[in-house]
Design a protein around this motif. Sequence first.
Motif, short mmCIF file in Angstrom:
data_model
loop_
_atom_site.label_atom_id
_atom_site.label_comp_id
_atom_site.label_asym_id
_atom_site.label_seq_id
_atom_site.Cartn_x
_atom_site.Cartn_y
_atom_site.Cartn_z
N UNK A 280 14.94 5.27 9.06
CA UNK A 280 15.90 4.12 8.91
C UNK A 280 16.72 4.49 7.60
N UNK A 281 16.13 5.26 6.63
CA UNK A 281 16.65 5.33 5.34
C UNK A 281 17.18 6.77 4.88
N UNK A 282 16.44 7.70 5.29
CA UNK A 282 16.70 9.00 5.00
C UNK A 282 15.78 9.37 3.80
N UNK A 283 14.97 8.42 3.37
CA UNK A 283 14.16 8.48 2.15
C UNK A 283 12.86 8.06 2.39
N UNK A 284 11.73 8.26 1.87
CA UNK A 284 10.44 7.83 2.05
C UNK A 284 9.71 7.21 0.89
N UNK A 285 9.24 6.05 1.05
CA UNK A 285 8.51 5.48 -0.08
C UNK A 285 7.46 5.81 -0.35
N UNK A 286 7.02 5.76 -1.59
CA UNK A 286 5.28 6.16 -1.58
C UNK A 286 4.50 5.24 -0.78
N UNK A 287 3.36 5.68 -0.10
CA UNK A 287 2.70 4.83 0.75
C UNK A 287 1.21 4.89 0.56
N UNK A 288 0.53 4.03 0.35
CA UNK A 288 -0.95 4.17 -0.07
C UNK A 288 -1.67 2.93 1.02
N UNK A 289 -2.70 3.65 1.63
CA UNK A 289 -3.23 2.89 2.90
C UNK A 289 -4.70 3.08 2.72
N UNK A 290 -5.35 2.00 2.74
CA UNK A 290 -6.87 1.93 2.86
C UNK A 290 -7.35 1.14 4.13
N UNK A 291 -8.21 1.87 5.03
CA UNK A 291 -8.68 1.44 6.23
C UNK A 291 -10.19 1.39 6.06
N UNK A 292 -10.87 0.22 6.57
CA UNK A 292 -12.15 -0.20 6.29
C UNK A 292 -12.70 -0.78 7.83
N UNK A 293 -13.79 0.04 8.48
CA UNK A 293 -14.27 -0.47 9.68
C UNK A 293 -15.34 -1.41 9.34
#
Length: 321
Positions: free
Chosen positions: A301-314
């Motif tokens: 979409x943008x040809x750039x990438x934002x910083x991405x932070x993800x936590x997943x908890x089961x």
Amino acid sequence: MVLHLFSRNEAFLSFCQTSFSYFRPVSQYHGAVRCAVTEYSGVSKKGYAPYNPRKKNQDTLIMADDPATNTLILCVLDGHGEHGDGVSQHFRDNLAAEMINHSSWTSDVKKASADAIAKVEHQVIRNFRIDTEFSGTTLSMAIIRGNKITGVNIGDSRVIIAKAGEANKVVSEDLTHDHKPDTPGEKERIIASGGRVFAVEYDDGIDGPPRVWLGHMDVPGLAMSRSLGDAVAHTAGVSSEPEFTERELNPETDKFVIVATDGLWEFMDSDQTVELALQADSPSDCVDILVKEANARWMREEQVIDDTTIISAHLFGYKTS
């Protein structure tokens, strides 16, 4: 930087404090179940900007376990502005301890969280090494104590819950709600404070997102209505007050929780995120799948990438053998 695996029976408090742009997993917890979360993992990946080869990762995350109260803190912070990394890192390093050491922590997590957030923000503003005039951070946090989850939100990061819906299909539920400048109530506060809300129209005719501006100058252009830091934006009605949501987690229907910055949410909605996450066998697999897909969509979409932070908890032993 050494990455550790912890048992849920170990340390009083475990922080993710690495400044690496990518780490996996930061912490994974297994073992005795004291709250609804049985396993979790987090990742923070630096974005990509071809015009800025020295780009920093301005995202951070907190994963803190307090066995004394059967409480788990999962939090993501999305810094912005020239010193946004300093703001988010200061919260990463200090917020959980302030919450857990607060006099109301055992009885009122909302008061303890709100007071701790305000205290750490005050520390950041007074820190001469961090210029917060045009820099700040969002904050989205899930506090799980026993089977109760409390969402804490400032800005446009987000916490969602995946749950079984009709015909046992797993669907998404937004535990927190994004604070956008054009949201009713948010816009009213900004205008009442003398600020303005409008989107910038680019040369290609496409409007950008609604942003917050001073009444007499076209600054700061903040694309959220609540944030931490951002001294100039706060004079135009931007708020640092957290919004709380809470509910009981249901062992029969609730499957997992995802906490993420808008590096994930910009081009993926909550339903799409849950659909992808269902393919994962573990929280660490989940964050990898989501980061990879989010990055691909940013580039497309943008040809750039934002910083991405993800936590997943089961939750409640979801997908554990």
